[in-house]
Each structure stands twice: as structure tokens, then as C-alpha cells.
Design an enzyme around this catalytic site. Structure first.
Site, PDB file in Angstrom:
ATOM      1  N   LEU A  76       0.799  -1.223   0.000  1.00 19.82           N
ATOM      2  CA  LEU A  76       0.000   0.000   0.000  1.00 19.82           C
ATOM      3  C   LEU A  76       0.834   1.277   0.000  1.00 19.82           C
ATOM      4  O   LEU A  76       0.307   2.366   0.213  1.00 19.82           O
ATOM      5  CB  LEU A  76      -0.974  -0.019   1.188  1.00 19.82           C
ATOM      6  N   CYS A  77       2.137   1.149  -0.269  1.00 15.97           N
ATOM      7  CA  CYS A  77       2.994   2.335  -0.356  1.00 15.97           C
ATOM      8  C   CYS A  77       2.779   3.040  -1.692  1.00 15.97           C
ATOM      9  O   CYS A  77       2.541   2.401  -2.709  1.00 15.97           O
ATOM     10  CB  CYS A  77       4.475   1.938  -0.246  1.00 15.97           C
ATOM     11  N   HIS A  78       2.903   4.354  -1.650  1.00 10.12           N
ATOM     12  CA  HIS A  78       2.814   5.150  -2.868  1.00 10.12           C
ATOM     13  C   HIS A  78       4.141   5.093  -3.622  1.00 10.12           C
ATOM     14  O   HIS A  78       5.196   4.956  -3.018  1.00 10.12           O
ATOM     15  CB  HIS A  78       2.493   6.609  -2.529  1.00 10.12           C
ATOM     16  N   MET A 113       8.922   4.712   4.984  1.00 11.75           N
ATOM     17  CA  MET A 113       9.037   3.332   4.511  1.00 11.75           C
ATOM     18  C   MET A 113      10.222   3.154   3.581  1.00 11.75           C
ATOM     19  O   MET A 113      10.876   2.108   3.590  1.00 11.75           O
ATOM     20  CB  MET A 113       7.737   2.875   3.836  1.00 11.75           C
ATOM     21  N   GLU A 114      10.545   4.176   2.809  1.00 13.67           N
ATOM     22  CA  GLU A 114      11.707   4.108   1.930  1.00 13.67           C
ATOM     23  C   GLU A 114      12.991   4.046   2.754  1.00 13.67           C
ATOM     24  O   GLU A 114      13.912   3.272   2.430  1.00 13.67           O
ATOM     25  CB  GLU A 114      11.711   5.308   0.982  1.00 13.67           C
ATOM     26  N   ASP A 128      24.236 -11.255   3.051  1.00 14.17           N
ATOM     27  CA  ASP A 128      24.410 -12.099   1.866  1.00 14.17           C
ATOM     28  C   ASP A 128      25.868 -12.169   1.433  1.00 14.17           C
ATOM     29  O   ASP A 128      26.376 -13.245   1.100  1.00 14.17           O
ATOM     30  CB  ASP A 128      23.546 -11.568   0.723  1.00 14.17           C
TER      31      ASP A 128
END
Length: 165
Positions: A76-78, A113-114, A128
Site C-alpha cells: 500500500l505504499c505510494h 518506509m523508503e 548475503d
């Protein structure tokens, strides 16, 4: 059914929040992730002695790339046109790497969120690249450090706050 969570409507259905009427303002966010590892692994990273290359530069690129694609990872992120994305590294302890992601834009929704995605993916990239020599590494304390701009105002995480406070 009324909910204070903006990603659900009054019936409880998921939705992308409509930010079309919000003012375009300067917005920033900073987030962190910590990677705890063996001291020997940290030394290999610092001395650029891992065969896969410069771990921190690859992690920096991975974090920036992830920030640009956050909307593809979190439903639901833009989709945002970031004005700036930066990943910094520090060694607060002999075996502890601190990753800080900083984002900024002029927009009608925030970049928290970014920043969190960038810090997380940079940390996963370190794991990794180093797992062949240290499978016991842990990724810890992924958290928002601060955000500025927008209707909800500024947030600054207290220096002594634990991730769950």
C-alpha cells in the site's frame, strides 16, 4: 467498523490512502539497521578483503535501489520520486555495523518506509555477501530515527529508546 489505521476503510477493506489533496511539502526520514557479526568478519569488511568485493559499497547501492522500489515491495505504499537517498555506515563497536538510510523529497506523503526499506536491504546485502564466513550474523534494531514534514509533524526517536518503545 471504524479504525484509526489509514490503510483500512470503514468496512475493514484494505486501501491505498488518497494523498491527492495533501499539500506538497519537504519531507525527510532517517532509519537504521545494525548488523552484529564476528570481529574477524568486521575486519574483512573494513579491509575490503572479501572475494565478492567491497561489501559496504554493494550494500549502499542495494539500499538506494530498494528505496526507489519500496512501492513494489510493500503493497500500500505510494510510488515516490525521491529527491535524495543516502546510505551511511559506522562501526560503533568492533563487531557492530550501523547502517543509516536518509531519504528526502518534496511530496504529499512521507518517506519513512523508503528509509526503513533501504536500511533493511542494505543490512541483508551485508549478510548475503558475508554469509560464507559468518552465518551467525544478526540484523538488529531496524527502526525509524526521525521524520520531518507533513501533517503529523516531526518525529525524533529518543537517543535511549529501545526499538520496541
Amino acid at each position: 467498523m471504524s479504525t484509526p489505521l489509514s490503510h483500512f476503510d470503514d468496512q475493514g477493506a484494505s486501501r491505498m490512502v488518497d494523498v491527492g489533496d495533501k499539500a506538497v511539502t519537504a519531507r525527510t526520514a532517517r532509519a537504521q539497521a545494525l548488523v552484529r557479526m564476528q570481529s574477524a568478519t568486521a575486519e574483512l569488511i573494513r579491509d575490503r578483503q572479501l572475494g565478492k568485493g567491497d561489501v559496504l559499497e554493494v550494500a549502499r547501492l542495494a539500499g538506494i535501489m530498494a528505496a526507489k522500489r519500496t512501492d513494489e515491495l510493500i503493497p500500500l505504499c505510494h510510488s515516490l520520486g525521491l529527491a535524495g537517498a543516502r546510505i551511511d555506515f559506522a562501526w560503533p563497536g568492533e563487531n557492530l555495523l550501523r547502517i543509516e538510510a536518509s531519504m528526502r523529497l518534496q511530496g504529499c506523503t512521507g518517506v519513512e518506509m523508503e528509509a526503513l526499506t533501504a536500511a533493511s536491504i542494505a543490512a541483508l546485502t551485508v549478510y548475503d555477501m558475508c554469509k560464507a564466513v559468518d552465518r551467525g550474523m544478526s540484523i538488529e534494531q531496524i527502526c525509524l530515527l526521525e521524520k520531518t514534514g507533513g501533517k503529523s509533524g516531526d518525529y525524533h526517536r529518543p537517543a535511549d529508546a529501545s526499538p520496541d518503545s
